[in-house]
Design a protein around this motif. Sequence first.
Motif, PDB file in Angstrom:
ATOM      1  N   ASN A 224     -22.579  40.067  -7.458  1.00 10.20           N
ATOM      2  CA  ASN A 224     -22.403  38.627  -7.315  1.00 10.20           C
ATOM      3  C   ASN A 224     -22.371  38.221  -5.840  1.00 10.20           C
ATOM      4  O   ASN A 224     -23.031  37.257  -5.431  1.00 10.20           O
ATOM      5  CB  ASN A 224     -21.096  38.227  -8.010  1.00 10.20           C
ATOM      6  N   VAL A 225     -21.614  38.954  -5.036  1.00 10.07           N
ATOM      7  CA  VAL A 225     -21.523  38.656  -3.599  1.00 10.07           C
ATOM      8  C   VAL A 225     -22.866  38.880  -2.921  1.00 10.07           C
ATOM      9  O   VAL A 225     -23.312  38.055  -2.105  1.00 10.07           O
ATOM     10  CB  VAL A 225     -20.437  39.532  -2.936  1.00 10.07           C
ATOM     11  N   VAL A 226     -23.517  39.979  -3.237  1.00 13.70           N
ATOM     12  CA  VAL A 226     -24.790  40.319  -2.600  1.00 13.70           C
ATOM     13  C   VAL A 226     -25.846  39.244  -2.855  1.00 13.70           C
ATOM     14  O   VAL A 226     -26.574  38.844  -1.944  1.00 13.70           O
ATOM     15  CB  VAL A 226     -25.294  41.699  -3.093  1.00 13.70           C
ATOM     16  N   VAL A 227     -25.924  38.755  -4.090  1.00 14.05           N
ATOM     17  CA  VAL A 227     -26.954  37.769  -4.426  1.00 14.05           C
ATOM     18  C   VAL A 227     -26.588  36.388  -3.916  1.00 14.05           C
ATOM     19  O   VAL A 227     -27.420  35.698  -3.313  1.00 14.05           O
ATOM     20  CB  VAL A 227     -27.184  37.737  -5.953  1.00 14.05           C
ATOM     21  N   SER A 228     -25.352  35.950  -4.135  1.00 14.29           N
ATOM     22  CA  SER A 228     -24.969  34.590  -3.756  1.00 14.29           C
ATOM     23  C   SER A 228     -24.967  34.396  -2.238  1.00 14.29           C
ATOM     24  O   SER A 228     -25.130  33.272  -1.756  1.00 14.29           O
ATOM     25  CB  SER A 228     -23.592  34.244  -4.324  1.00 14.29           C
ATOM     26  N   ARG A 229     -24.815  35.482  -1.474  1.00 18.00           N
ATOM     27  CA  ARG A 229     -24.824  35.375  -0.013  1.00 18.00           C
ATOM     28  C   ARG A 229     -26.057  36.060   0.589  1.00 18.00           C
ATOM     29  O   ARG A 229     -26.057  36.459   1.746  1.00 18.00           O
ATOM     30  CB  ARG A 229     -23.544  35.990   0.568  1.00 18.00           C
ATOM     31  N   SER A 230     -27.116  36.157  -0.198  1.00 22.91           N
ATOM     32  CA  SER A 230     -28.317  36.858   0.266  1.00 22.91           C
ATOM     33  C   SER A 230     -28.961  36.197   1.480  1.00 22.91           C
ATOM     34  O   SER A 230     -29.650  36.856   2.260  1.00 22.91           O
ATOM     35  CB  SER A 230     -29.335  36.963  -0.874  1.00 22.91           C
ATOM     36  N   HIS A 231     -28.740  34.893   1.648  1.00 20.27           N
ATOM     37  CA  HIS A 231     -29.330  34.201   2.808  1.00 20.27           C
ATOM     38  C   HIS A 231     -28.816  34.772   4.118  1.00 20.27           C
ATOM     39  O   HIS A 231     -29.483  34.669   5.158  1.00 20.27           O
ATOM     40  CB  HIS A 231     -29.002  32.704   2.738  1.00 20.27           C
ATOM     41  N   GLU A 232     -27.638  35.404   4.096  1.00 27.09           N
ATOM     42  CA  GLU A 232     -27.035  35.902   5.332  1.00 27.09           C
ATOM     43  C   GLU A 232     -27.778  37.106   5.890  1.00 27.09           C
ATOM     44  O   GLU A 232     -27.911  37.251   7.104  1.00 27.09           O
ATOM     45  CB  GLU A 232     -25.555  36.232   5.111  1.00 27.09           C
ATOM     46  N   TYR A 233     -28.245  37.989   4.999  1.00 27.43           N
ATOM     47  CA  TYR A 233     -29.001  39.127   5.521  1.00 27.43           C
ATOM     48  C   TYR A 233     -30.503  38.854   5.538  1.00 27.43           C
ATOM     49  O   TYR A 233     -31.268  39.623   6.115  1.00 27.43           O
ATOM     50  CB  TYR A 233     -28.688  40.421   4.752  1.00 27.43           C
ATOM     51  N   GLN A 234     -30.918  37.766   4.920  1.00 24.87           N
ATOM     52  CA  GLN A 234     -32.329  37.381   4.992  1.00 24.87           C
ATOM     53  C   GLN A 234     -32.624  36.531   6.220  1.00 24.87           C
ATOM     54  O   GLN A 234     -33.651  36.698   6.871  1.00 24.87           O
ATOM     55  CB  GLN A 234     -32.724  36.622   3.724  1.00 24.87           C
ATOM     56  N   ASN A 235     -31.710  35.615   6.546  1.00 22.81           N
ATOM     57  CA  ASN A 235     -31.917  34.699   7.670  1.00 22.81           C
ATOM     58  C   ASN A 235     -31.043  35.006   8.874  1.00 22.81           C
ATOM     59  O   ASN A 235     -31.272  34.450   9.955  1.00 22.81           O
ATOM     60  CB  ASN A 235     -31.655  33.256   7.214  1.00 22.81           C
ATOM     61  N   GLY A 236     -30.033  35.860   8.703  1.00 26.12           N
ATOM     62  CA  GLY A 236     -29.166  36.223   9.815  1.00 26.12           C
ATOM     63  C   GLY A 236     -27.932  35.344   9.927  1.00 26.12           C
ATOM     64  O   GLY A 236     -27.911  34.208   9.441  1.00 26.12           O
ATOM     65  N   ILE A 237     -26.884  35.881  10.552  1.00 29.51           N
ATOM     66  CA  ILE A 237     -25.659  35.130  10.811  1.00 29.51           C
ATOM     67  C   ILE A 237     -25.376  35.163  12.316  1.00 29.51           C
ATOM     68  O   ILE A 237     -25.939  35.964  13.053  1.00 29.51           O
ATOM     69  CB  ILE A 237     -24.451  35.717  10.048  1.00 29.51           C
ATOM     70  N   ARG A 238     -24.491  34.283  12.746  1.00 30.90           N
ATOM     71  CA  ARG A 238     -24.185  34.196  14.170  1.00 30.90           C
ATOM     72  C   ARG A 238     -23.414  35.424  14.630  1.00 30.90           C
ATOM     73  O   ARG A 238     -22.457  35.848  13.994  1.00 30.90           O
ATOM     74  CB  ARG A 238     -23.351  32.941  14.458  1.00 30.90           C
ATOM     75  N   VAL A 239     -23.839  35.966  15.769  1.00 33.73           N
ATOM     76  CA  VAL A 239     -23.061  36.997  16.449  1.00 33.73           C
ATOM     77  C   VAL A 239     -22.656  36.429  17.804  1.00 33.73           C
ATOM     78  O   VAL A 239     -23.393  35.664  18.421  1.00 33.73           O
ATOM     79  CB  VAL A 239     -23.860  38.307  16.629  1.00 33.73           C
TER      80      VAL A 239
ATOM     81  N   ILE B 214     -31.985  40.405  20.227  1.00 43.90           N
ATOM     82  CA  ILE B 214     -30.599  40.037  20.519  1.00 43.90           C
ATOM     83  C   ILE B 214     -30.033  40.948  21.605  1.00 43.90           C
ATOM     84  O   ILE B 214     -29.278  40.497  22.480  1.00 43.90           O
ATOM     85  CB  ILE B 214     -29.742  40.111  19.241  1.00 43.90           C
ATOM     86  N   GLN B 215     -30.414  42.217  21.597  1.00 48.83           N
ATOM     87  CA  GLN B 215     -29.945  43.142  22.625  1.00 48.83           C
ATOM     88  C   GLN B 215     -30.357  42.680  24.013  1.00 48.83           C
ATOM     89  O   GLN B 215     -29.623  42.871  24.988  1.00 48.83           O
ATOM     90  CB  GLN B 215     -30.502  44.539  22.358  1.00 48.83           C
ATOM     91  N   SER B 216     -31.509  42.035  24.100  1.00 48.53           N
ATOM     92  CA  SER B 216     -32.008  41.594  25.405  1.00 48.53           C
ATOM     93  C   SER B 216     -31.308  40.348  25.916  1.00 48.53           C
ATOM     94  O   SER B 216     -31.471  39.980  27.079  1.00 48.53           O
ATOM     95  CB  SER B 216     -33.514  41.314  25.316  1.00 48.53           C
TER      96      SER B 216
END
Length: 316
Positions: free
Chosen positions: A191-206, A301-303
């Motif tokens: 449930n968590v993996v699917v409902s928050r899939s946009h986070e690993y597909q589009n990225g989150i703020r670091v 991002i490393q750069s």
Amino acid sequence: MEPNLHFWIRESQSFVQRFLHWLDILDPTNVLLSHEKIKAARELLRSEQTPKDHIEDQKIQKAWKQSLATVHPETGSVIPMLFRPAAFFPITGPLVFLFLQKYKGIKAALFPQFFIHAYNTEFSITNGNSIHAKYSLEQQLLGMTTIISTTFFGISPLLMMNRYTLKGPAVQNVVTKILPIPLLAFLSAFNVVVSRSHEYQNGIRVMDKNGNVVGLSQEAGAKAVGETALSRGLLFGTSMLLSNVFSYFLERTNIVHQNPKFLMVMKLNVTLLVMGLMVPVSFCLFPQTGQIQRTSLEPEIQSLTEETDLFYNRGL
């Protein structure tokens, strides 16, 4: 920087300290905090200086408790009452108890299954990382799909048992007592993996330790969702397993045979006791603000930074 985010970055990352913080945050009274009280607490924190006396120190500690319990650490927006961390146990605890009962039919099994997965989905979305406005409709549609699919898979063993008329005692014990434990644990994580899939597909703020956003990372998103999914699966799986074990021994005591209603009351108490312990344990299993090495992130991002370690909001 958002005060809640700064709090989790500067605080020690030990499990015991996180557990103690969550015991305060999960105080049920935090569910009913009004916007006025939250605003006053936030204003106090933003003007926080070295306390002049013990009374001021207590006020600041109370303000931190109220802020952490009601405000999203990434966006700074107030979390709706039903989806605040302190509301998780009062809502899911009784649902898990209903989930553990023997069902007389598919309709009776459908109720707790649907509401557990519906609440889990909305709780994950609300307490996850924010997304761009153009993805909001897509996320809600994905959430609805998640609710329907997890509910169907949850009751599928009962459907198969009725469809193929598998009525033997051994089969019934497996379907009603054994299988629901790993199945709910898996579906809760799924449930968590699917409902928050946009986070690993589009990225989150670091961000760096000062709260400066470096960029959007899919690697950090995958780590945040993976940690939350694992903690959610352990929460429901362990809660159901321990509740079933205690219930197994309760059913074999003389007092239960003389008073069956007593068994129902004790099962409810045991379930709520186990859930009440496992909720803070699962929430503090991983840091609320996760830490990831720069070398583990995308090259682009490393750069952009020389910081060795970067931070991200894990969510719940």
